[in-house]
Scaffold this motif. Structure first.
Motif, short mmCIF file in Angstrom:
data_model
loop_
_atom_site.label_atom_id
_atom_site.label_comp_id
_atom_site.label_asym_id
_atom_site.label_seq_id
_atom_site.Cartn_x
_atom_site.Cartn_y
_atom_site.Cartn_z
N LEU A 194 -3.68 9.82 -18.09
CA LEU A 194 -3.85 11.21 -18.49
C LEU A 194 -3.12 11.48 -19.80
N TYR A 253 0.45 9.93 -19.68
CA TYR A 253 0.96 9.73 -18.34
C TYR A 253 0.07 8.73 -17.61
N PHE A 274 -5.00 5.60 -13.30
CA PHE A 274 -5.65 6.75 -13.92
C PHE A 274 -4.71 7.24 -15.03
N TYR A 277 0.87 22.64 -11.14
CA TYR A 277 -0.43 22.21 -11.61
C TYR A 277 -1.29 21.90 -10.40
N ARG A 291 -10.01 6.39 -16.16
CA ARG A 291 -9.66 5.45 -15.08
C ARG A 291 -9.87 4.04 -15.61
N LYS A 320 -14.38 7.74 -19.83
CA LYS A 320 -13.93 8.24 -18.53
C LYS A 320 -13.59 7.07 -17.60
N TYR A 321 -14.38 6.01 -17.69
CA TYR A 321 -14.13 4.80 -16.90
C TYR A 321 -14.09 3.62 -17.86
N ALA A 324 -10.17 12.62 -9.94
CA ALA A 324 -10.77 12.12 -11.18
C ALA A 324 -10.82 13.16 -12.28
N GLU A 325 -9.95 14.16 -12.23
CA GLU A 325 -9.85 15.15 -13.30
C GLU A 325 -8.40 15.28 -13.73
N GLY A 326 -8.18 15.89 -14.90
CA GLY A 326 -6.82 16.15 -15.33
C GLY A 326 -6.25 17.36 -14.61
N PRO A 327 -4.94 17.42 -14.47
CA PRO A 327 -4.31 18.59 -13.85
C PRO A 327 -4.56 19.85 -14.68
N THR A 328 -4.68 20.97 -14.01
CA THR A 328 -4.80 22.26 -14.72
C THR A 328 -3.60 23.12 -14.37
N PHE A 329 -3.09 23.78 -15.36
CA PHE A 329 -1.92 24.64 -15.19
C PHE A 329 -2.26 25.81 -14.28
N TYR A 359 -1.09 20.90 -21.50
CA TYR A 359 -2.49 20.96 -21.12
C TYR A 359 -3.05 19.54 -21.10
N PHE A 360 -3.80 19.24 -20.05
CA PHE A 360 -4.23 17.87 -19.82
C PHE A 360 -5.69 17.65 -20.15
N GLY A 361 -6.00 16.43 -20.54
CA GLY A 361 -7.37 16.00 -20.68
C GLY A 361 -7.93 15.58 -19.33
N PRO A 362 -9.21 15.17 -19.29
CA PRO A 362 -9.86 14.84 -18.03
C PRO A 362 -9.47 13.48 -17.47
N GLY A 363 -8.81 12.65 -18.25
CA GLY A 363 -8.34 11.36 -17.75
C GLY A 363 -9.29 10.20 -17.99
#
Lengths: 114, 113
Positions: free
Chosen positions: A90, A35, A88, B36, A110, A9-10, B41-46, A104-108
């Motif tokens: 993604l 991204y 950050f 979105y 940093r 995550k970090y 600190a989180e990913g985008p949600t649709f 659909y995205f993951g939590p990213g």
């Protein structure tokens, strides 16, 4: 349950070092994306892969590299050639089988360069 | 050259009122648009999407309107709730470019109790 995981995550990196960010998905999606988001800015596409063993550069690919050896995994390497890597990051995936093609995205992750 | 623009970087709304987030685009070949929602600190949600063949799509408190002639879309949230406070991104898809999405710069929505 299904989803996209990114680790860590970090992440902290010293200047001049390469670092690899992990992205795994169990959604059985064919396409995956990386991204970058900078403060106050939108998402900019680094690399994408529509199918295993194939990937294409996005808008800001310089200083980055990827591989797609498995459908589930799309790791991103930030190389020392990337001039401003602190951001950050993604990862996303989508299935081209559906018209909607929602990503659909993951939590990213940093990344901070010290 | 930004093909998708969100000209308002922030928006503040009172709880219970309507929030209207706007997005403009320049490429008439975009055939699908998405919104979105992103927390820090989180990913985008649709959130919601709309095809270019429609002018409105509704899902609960969220409605997206598309004006193709003006190359403009908007997201309406009614009624707004404090939990809606987040950054909202609009994204557009080119019909002949696979799943590629072009994102706007985002609008930070703050819903005050």
């Amino acid at each position: 349950d299904g989803g996209i995981t990114q680790s860590p995550k970090y992440l902290f990196r010293k200047e001049g070092q390469n670092v690899t960010l992990s992205c795994e998905q169990n959604l059985n999606h064919d396409a995956m994306y990386w991204y970058r988001q900078d403060p106050g800015q939108g998402l900019r596409l680094i690399y994408y892969s529509q199918i295993v063993n194939d990937f294409q550069k996005g808008d800001i690919a310089e200083g980055y590299s990827v591989s797609r050896e498995k459908k589930e995994s799309f790791p991103l390497t930030v190389t020392s050639a990337q001039k401003n890597p602190t951001a950050f990051y993604l990862c996303a995936s989508s299935s081209p089988d559906t018209y909607t093609d929602t990503q659909y995205f993951g939590p990213g992750t940093r990344l901070t360069v010290l | 050259d930004q093909q998708v623009k969100q000209n308002s970087p922030s928006l503040s709304v009172q709880e219970g009122r309507i929030s209207i987030l706007n997005c403009d685009y320049t490429n008439s070949m975009f055939d699908y648009f998405l919104w979105y929602k992103k927390y820090p600190a989180e990913g985008p949600t649709f959130l919601i999407s709309i095809s270019s063949i429609k002018d409105k799509n509704e899902d609960g408190r969220f409605t997206v309107f598309l004006n193709k002639s003006a190359k403009h879309l908007s997201l309406h949230i009614v009624p707004s709730q404090p939990g809606d406070s987040a950054v909202y991104f609009c994204a557009a898809r080119l019909g002949n470019a696979g799943n590629m999405l072009t994102f706007g710069g985002g609008t930070r929505l703050m819903v005050k109790p």
